[in-house]
Motif scaffolding. Structure first.
Motif, PDB file in Angstrom:
ATOM      1  N   ARG A 379       0.738  -1.237   0.107  1.00  0.00           N
ATOM      2  CA  ARG A 379       0.124   0.089  -0.072  1.00  0.00           C
ATOM      3  C   ARG A 379       0.990   1.252   0.113  1.00  0.00           C
ATOM      4  O   ARG A 379       0.467   2.354  -0.669  1.00  0.00           O
ATOM      5  CB  ARG A 379      -1.052   0.065   1.049  1.00  0.00           C
ATOM      6  N   CYS A 380       1.950   1.230   0.620  1.00  0.00           N
ATOM      7  CA  CYS A 380       2.809   2.268   0.848  1.00  0.00           C
ATOM      8  C   CYS A 380       3.327   2.905  -0.661  1.00  0.00           C
ATOM      9  O   CYS A 380       3.450   4.046  -0.840  1.00  0.00           O
ATOM     10  CB  CYS A 380       4.076   2.365   1.685  1.00  0.00           C
ATOM     11  N   GLU A 381       3.734   1.946  -1.328  1.00  0.00           N
ATOM     12  CA  GLU A 381       4.243   2.200  -2.545  1.00  0.00           C
ATOM     13  C   GLU A 381       3.633   1.854  -3.872  1.00  0.00           C
ATOM     14  O   GLU A 381       3.672   1.753  -4.894  1.00  0.00           O
ATOM     15  CB  GLU A 381       5.721   1.536  -2.755  1.00  0.00           C
ATOM     16  N   GLU A 382       2.108   1.259  -3.600  1.00  0.00           N
ATOM     17  CA  GLU A 382       1.102   1.310  -4.656  1.00  0.00           C
ATOM     18  C   GLU A 382       1.823   0.095  -5.662  1.00  0.00           C
ATOM     19  O   GLU A 382       1.685   0.131  -6.946  1.00  0.00           O
ATOM     20  CB  GLU A 382       0.751   2.326  -5.320  1.00  0.00           C
ATOM     21  N   VAL A 383       2.307  -1.121  -5.008  1.00  0.00           N
ATOM     22  CA  VAL A 383       2.989  -1.946  -5.666  1.00  0.00           C
ATOM     23  C   VAL A 383       1.797  -3.287  -5.835  1.00  0.00           C
ATOM     24  O   VAL A 383       1.457  -3.640  -4.769  1.00  0.00           O
ATOM     25  CB  VAL A 383       4.399  -2.659  -5.402  1.00  0.00           C
ATOM     26  N   THR A 384       1.667  -3.550  -7.184  1.00  0.00           N
ATOM     27  CA  THR A 384       0.660  -4.805  -7.316  1.00  0.00           C
ATOM     28  C   THR A 384       1.277  -6.161  -7.463  1.00  0.00           C
ATOM     29  O   THR A 384       2.441  -6.180  -7.548  1.00  0.00           O
ATOM     30  CB  THR A 384      -0.172  -4.336  -8.666  1.00  0.00           C
ATOM     31  N   ALA A 385       0.216  -6.859  -7.233  1.00  0.00           N
ATOM     32  CA  ALA A 385       0.568  -8.345  -7.448  1.00  0.00           C
ATOM     33  C   ALA A 385       1.257  -8.645  -8.771  1.00  0.00           C
ATOM     34  O   ALA A 385       2.291  -9.318  -8.836  1.00  0.00           O
ATOM     35  CB  ALA A 385      -0.510  -9.341  -7.277  1.00  0.00           C
ATOM     36  N   GLN A 386       0.781  -8.043  -9.787  1.00  0.00           N
ATOM     37  CA  GLN A 386       1.207  -8.244 -11.015  1.00  0.00           C
ATOM     38  C   GLN A 386       3.021  -7.636 -11.207  1.00  0.00           C
ATOM     39  O   GLN A 386       3.761  -8.260 -11.885  1.00  0.00           O
ATOM     40  CB  GLN A 386       0.582  -7.761 -12.315  1.00  0.00           C
ATOM     41  N   ASP A 387       2.905  -6.466 -10.550  1.00  0.00           N
ATOM     42  CA  ASP A 387       4.393  -6.014 -10.775  1.00  0.00           C
ATOM     43  C   ASP A 387       5.342  -7.001 -10.055  1.00  0.00           C
ATOM     44  O   ASP A 387       6.468  -6.954 -10.154  1.00  0.00           O
ATOM     45  CB  ASP A 387       4.075  -4.534  -9.751  1.00  0.00           C
ATOM     46  N   ILE A 388       4.754  -7.597  -9.078  1.00  0.00           N
ATOM     47  CA  ILE A 388       5.818  -8.303  -7.974  1.00  0.00           C
ATOM     48  C   ILE A 388       6.292  -9.623  -8.929  1.00  0.00           C
ATOM     49  O   ILE A 388       7.134 -10.139  -9.163  1.00  0.00           O
ATOM     50  CB  ILE A 388       5.169  -9.174  -6.851  1.00  0.00           C
ATOM     51  N   ARG A 389       5.059 -10.271  -9.673  1.00  0.00           N
ATOM     52  CA  ARG A 389       5.305 -11.380 -10.505  1.00  0.00           C
ATOM     53  C   ARG A 389       6.332 -10.970 -11.715  1.00  0.00           C
ATOM     54  O   ARG A 389       6.951 -11.938 -12.255  1.00  0.00           O
ATOM     55  CB  ARG A 389       3.783 -11.982 -10.982  1.00  0.00           C
ATOM     56  N   TYR A 405      13.568  -3.397  -7.478  1.00  0.00           N
ATOM     57  CA  TYR A 405      12.758  -3.599  -8.646  1.00  0.00           C
ATOM     58  C   TYR A 405      11.578  -2.320  -8.616  1.00  0.00           C
ATOM     59  O   TYR A 405      11.192  -1.965  -9.519  1.00  0.00           O
ATOM     60  CB  TYR A 405      12.406  -4.751  -9.111  1.00  0.00           C
ATOM     61  N   ARG A 406      10.865  -2.561  -7.121  1.00  0.00           N
ATOM     62  CA  ARG A 406       9.521  -2.075  -7.297  1.00  0.00           C
ATOM     63  C   ARG A 406       9.431  -1.206  -5.782  1.00  0.00           C
ATOM     64  O   ARG A 406       8.286  -0.803  -5.630  1.00  0.00           O
ATOM     65  CB  ARG A 406       8.595  -2.905  -7.066  1.00  0.00           C
ATOM     66  N   ARG A 407      10.290  -1.143  -4.963  1.00  0.00           N
ATOM     67  CA  ARG A 407      10.385  -0.492  -3.619  1.00  0.00           C
ATOM     68  C   ARG A 407       9.403  -1.008  -2.817  1.00  0.00           C
ATOM     69  O   ARG A 407       9.109  -0.357  -1.745  1.00  0.00           O
ATOM     70  CB  ARG A 407      10.099   1.009  -3.759  1.00  0.00           C
ATOM     71  N   ALA A 408       8.876  -2.009  -2.747  1.00  0.00           N
ATOM     72  CA  ALA A 408       7.958  -2.771  -2.026  1.00  0.00           C
ATOM     73  C   ALA A 408       8.636  -2.764  -0.675  1.00  0.00           C
ATOM     74  O   ALA A 408       9.702  -3.482  -0.405  1.00  0.00           O
ATOM     75  CB  ALA A 408       7.448  -4.235  -2.302  1.00  0.00           C
ATOM     76  N   GLY A 409       7.899  -2.592   0.653  1.00  0.00           N
ATOM     77  CA  GLY A 409       8.510  -2.856   1.794  1.00  0.00           C
ATOM     78  C   GLY A 409       9.567  -1.605   2.259  1.00  0.00           C
ATOM     79  O   GLY A 409       9.827  -1.595   3.392  1.00  0.00           O
ATOM     80  N   THR A 421       2.382 -11.230   2.443  1.00  0.00           N
ATOM     81  CA  THR A 421       1.941 -11.247   1.033  1.00  0.00           C
ATOM     82  C   THR A 421       3.233 -11.466  -0.006  1.00  0.00           C
ATOM     83  O   THR A 421       2.866 -12.275  -1.086  1.00  0.00           O
ATOM     84  CB  THR A 421       0.989 -10.088   0.642  1.00  0.00           C
ATOM     85  N   VAL A 422       3.936 -10.524   0.102  1.00  0.00           N
ATOM     86  CA  VAL A 422       5.366 -10.622  -0.613  1.00  0.00           C
ATOM     87  C   VAL A 422       5.884 -11.906  -0.741  1.00  0.00           C
ATOM     88  O   VAL A 422       6.095 -12.490  -1.683  1.00  0.00           O
ATOM     89  CB  VAL A 422       6.282  -9.400  -0.444  1.00  0.00           C
ATOM     90  N   THR A 423       6.208 -12.469   0.621  1.00  0.00           N
ATOM     91  CA  THR A 423       6.960 -13.592   0.651  1.00  0.00           C
ATOM     92  C   THR A 423       6.252 -14.982  -0.144  1.00  0.00           C
ATOM     93  O   THR A 423       6.712 -15.683  -0.583  1.00  0.00           O
ATOM     94  CB  THR A 423       7.005 -14.000   1.953  1.00  0.00           C
ATOM     95  N   GLU A 424       4.787 -14.959   0.345  1.00  0.00           N
ATOM     96  CA  GLU A 424       4.077 -16.162  -0.385  1.00  0.00           C
ATOM     97  C   GLU A 424       4.045 -15.900  -1.841  1.00  0.00           C
ATOM     98  O   GLU A 424       3.844 -16.904  -2.570  1.00  0.00           O
ATOM     99  CB  GLU A 424       2.767 -16.239   0.391  1.00  0.00           C
ATOM    100  N   LEU A 425       3.667 -14.773  -2.109  1.00  0.00           N
ATOM    101  CA  LEU A 425       3.484 -14.638  -3.722  1.00  0.00           C
ATOM    102  C   LEU A 425       4.820 -14.691  -4.514  1.00  0.00           C
ATOM    103  O   LEU A 425       4.771 -15.434  -5.449  1.00  0.00           O
ATOM    104  CB  LEU A 425       2.977 -12.847  -3.912  1.00  0.00           C
ATOM    105  N   MET A 426       5.946 -14.365  -4.024  1.00  0.00           N
ATOM    106  CA  MET A 426       7.307 -14.727  -4.526  1.00  0.00           C
ATOM    107  C   MET A 426       7.482 -16.252  -4.474  1.00  0.00           C
ATOM    108  O   MET A 426       8.130 -16.916  -5.470  1.00  0.00           O
ATOM    109  CB  MET A 426       8.176 -13.790  -4.029  1.00  0.00           C
ATOM    110  N   ALA A 427       7.144 -16.883  -3.437  1.00  0.00           N
ATOM    111  CA  ALA A 427       7.328 -18.272  -3.435  1.00  0.00           C
ATOM    112  C   ALA A 427       6.565 -19.059  -4.416  1.00  0.00           C
ATOM    113  O   ALA A 427       6.975 -20.005  -5.158  1.00  0.00           O
ATOM    114  CB  ALA A 427       6.762 -18.579  -1.804  1.00  0.00           C
ATOM    115  N   GLU A 428       5.328 -18.536  -4.515  1.00  0.00           N
ATOM    116  CA  GLU A 428       4.410 -19.132  -5.485  1.00  0.00           C
ATOM    117  C   GLU A 428       5.168 -19.001  -6.911  1.00  0.00           C
ATOM    118  O   GLU A 428       5.114 -20.041  -7.818  1.00  0.00           O
ATOM    119  CB  GLU A 428       3.339 -18.650  -5.439  1.00  0.00           C
ATOM    120  N   ALA A 429       5.486 -17.734  -7.298  1.00  0.00           N
ATOM    121  CA  ALA A 429       6.192 -17.459  -8.439  1.00  0.00           C
ATOM    122  C   ALA A 429       7.219 -18.268  -8.867  1.00  0.00           C
ATOM    123  O   ALA A 429       7.678 -18.307 -10.050  1.00  0.00           O
ATOM    124  CB  ALA A 429       6.157 -16.070  -8.589  1.00  0.00           C
TER     125      ALA A 429
END
Length: 469
Positions: A379-389, A405-409, A421-429
């Protein structure tokens, strides 16, 4: 107001159930004890505003809430020094603590540090969760306890877990209106939890929880088996679409309260170098602790929900176990007049009875933890799930590389709202486990602090020479 001295026997960080219990016991044993808490009064989230709440009818917030008052009074009689409105932004391996209070910053040291920072609400990243009018259940409960204010307009509460039902009951008891409760508990979880039902049925939580759920169901509409949620609106939440039992429904909404459990608040402990592991049952990071709740950093203990979610009763019991460990290390002669370590651990086991049933029953489903497409994650940097993938596709291997890459966190919350969310999303990807992906590398300050405060901190000659040539 600043700490009365530069060094203490014990510093306790957090004035929730665990912190209150720990500080009272160490102070009674004659150890110089400093209790630090960033709120304006003691109680933490569970007993928030316990000494100042305008809600004085004890039936409205429930008997469990008022149990905190006795613990606060016990602490105030103990002789512990209490510093409210104090933000702890640093803890290092030498047990030096950075504190910001009243617009000024200072450093203090302790022989033992007890981290009792409790829990955070688990991220609930659905489409539209950043719209004004969408809040966490915990935030709504904070307002209710502190100010006696209720949500206004068409209100929907969605998610799962004990707090969902407790908040619903409290709002309804106080005359508030809830248009709809949407229960996202996965039906398959009942089968997974069933082998542990006997322990839960004989625990202190079974009858209370059952009565509370029945109370809510009598007073408002509840839809179970919800498998998707999408909030929509222009500048403010206006509607909520959900699916249950294969049927899609859209309802108008002015206030949407989300909740799918709580997880340990690990930021301060991680920044101090405490080793953590991925808990695959509670789906979160948890510290590695020995039998005295001491961490991999000597002298640093963790008590309460920060050590693993267990609830208020378990937090109090854990706080006393950790306090006893500090007393045994610093002033063993004082332990003779206190409850034994064995008795205290027995109290922990009793308070934790049935916990595994709850953990398995309210384990959030994948679609509510790992979002898709354009749903915002950070939310702080408005990074989406697709941005992370997309970042993973071009080389980001974990949360720390993702920052480049995206300043997330990297925003004000320092990953509190997006880290899991970032950890689990990147683990899945990457087809990895969360343990293999890891978490953000956290460093001080873990909470925002003014540069002017840092500039006024006392400096040693060595520190000055390190940056001034």
């Amino acid at each position: 107001m600043t700490p009365a001295r530069d060094e203490y026997d014990v510093a306790v960080i957090g004035a929730g159930p665990a912190g209150l219990a720990a500080a009272a016991l160490t102070a009674k044993a004659g150890l110089s004890t400093l209790l630090l808490d960033e709120n304006q009064g003691p109680g933490g989230q569970v007993w928030r505003a316990i000494t100042t709440t305008p809600v004085q009818d004890k039936t409205l917030l429930g008997k469990d809430y008022w149990a905190g008052k006795e613990l606060v009074e016990d602490l105030r009689k103990s002789g512990a020094e209490i510093l409210q409105g104090a933000t702890v932004w640093s803890l290092d391996r030498n047990l030096e603590i950075g504190i910001s209070v009243g617009g000024g910053a200072c450093l203090i040291k302790a022989k033992r540090v007890i981290i009792a920072t409790g829990a955070l609400e688990r991220p609930f990243p659905i489409p539209g969760w950043t719209l004004p009018g969408v809040m966490t259940a915990g935030a709504a409960q904070t307002v209710l306890k502190s100010s006696g204010l209720l949500p206004e307009g068409r209100t929907v509460i969605a998610g799962q877990g004990p707090l969902l039902w407790l908040l619903s009951a409290q709002i309804l008891r106080m005359g508030g209106k809830i248009d709809l409760v949407l229960d996202t508990t996965d039906k398959r979880n009942y089968r997974r939890a069933l082998p542990h039902a006997a322990a839960f049925i004989t625990s202190p939580y079974f009858l209370k929880g059952l009565a509370m759920m029945r109370e809510v169901r009598r007073k408002t509409r509840v839809v179970s088996g919800v498998t998707s949620l999408v909030a929509s609106g222009e500048g403010h939440v206006e509607s909520l679409s959900f699916e249950a039992k294969g049927k899609k429904t859209t309802v108008p909404v002015d206030v949407l309260l989300l909740h799918q459990g709580v997880v340990p608040n690990v930021n301060l402990a991680m920044s101090a170098g405490v080793k953590h592991h991925w808990d695959d049952i509670q789906l979160c990071w948890a510290p590695e602790l020995d039998g005295k709740a001491e961490t991999s950093v000597p002298g640093v203990h963790i008590a309460g929900d920060g050590a693993g979610i267990g609830g208020a009763l378990a937090a109090v019991a854990r706080g006393r176990v950790v306090a006893r460990a500090a007393i045994d290390a610093l002033k063993p002669d004082a332990g003779a007049s206190l409850p034994s370590a064995a008795d205290l651990k027995t109290a922990v086991a009793k308070a934790e009875k049935g916990r595994l049933f709850l953990d398995l029953l309210f384990r959030p489903t994948k679609q509510f933890r790992i979002p898709s497409d354009d749903t915002i994650v950070c939310r702080c940097e408005e990074v989406t799930a697709q941005d992370i993938r997309d970042s993973v596709a071009v080389g980001a291997t974990g949360p720390n590389q993702l920052k480049a890459y995206r300043r997330a966190g990297m925003g004000p919350c320092q990953g509190r709202l997006c880290g899991l969310t970032v950890t689990e999303l990147m683990a899945e990807a990457r087809s990895k486990t969360p343990e293999e992906i890891g978490y953000y590398r956290l460093r001080a300050p873990v909470k925002p602090i003014m540069l002017s405060e840092l500039a006024r901190l006392p400096k040693t000659d060595e520190a000055t020479k390190a940056v001034v040539r």
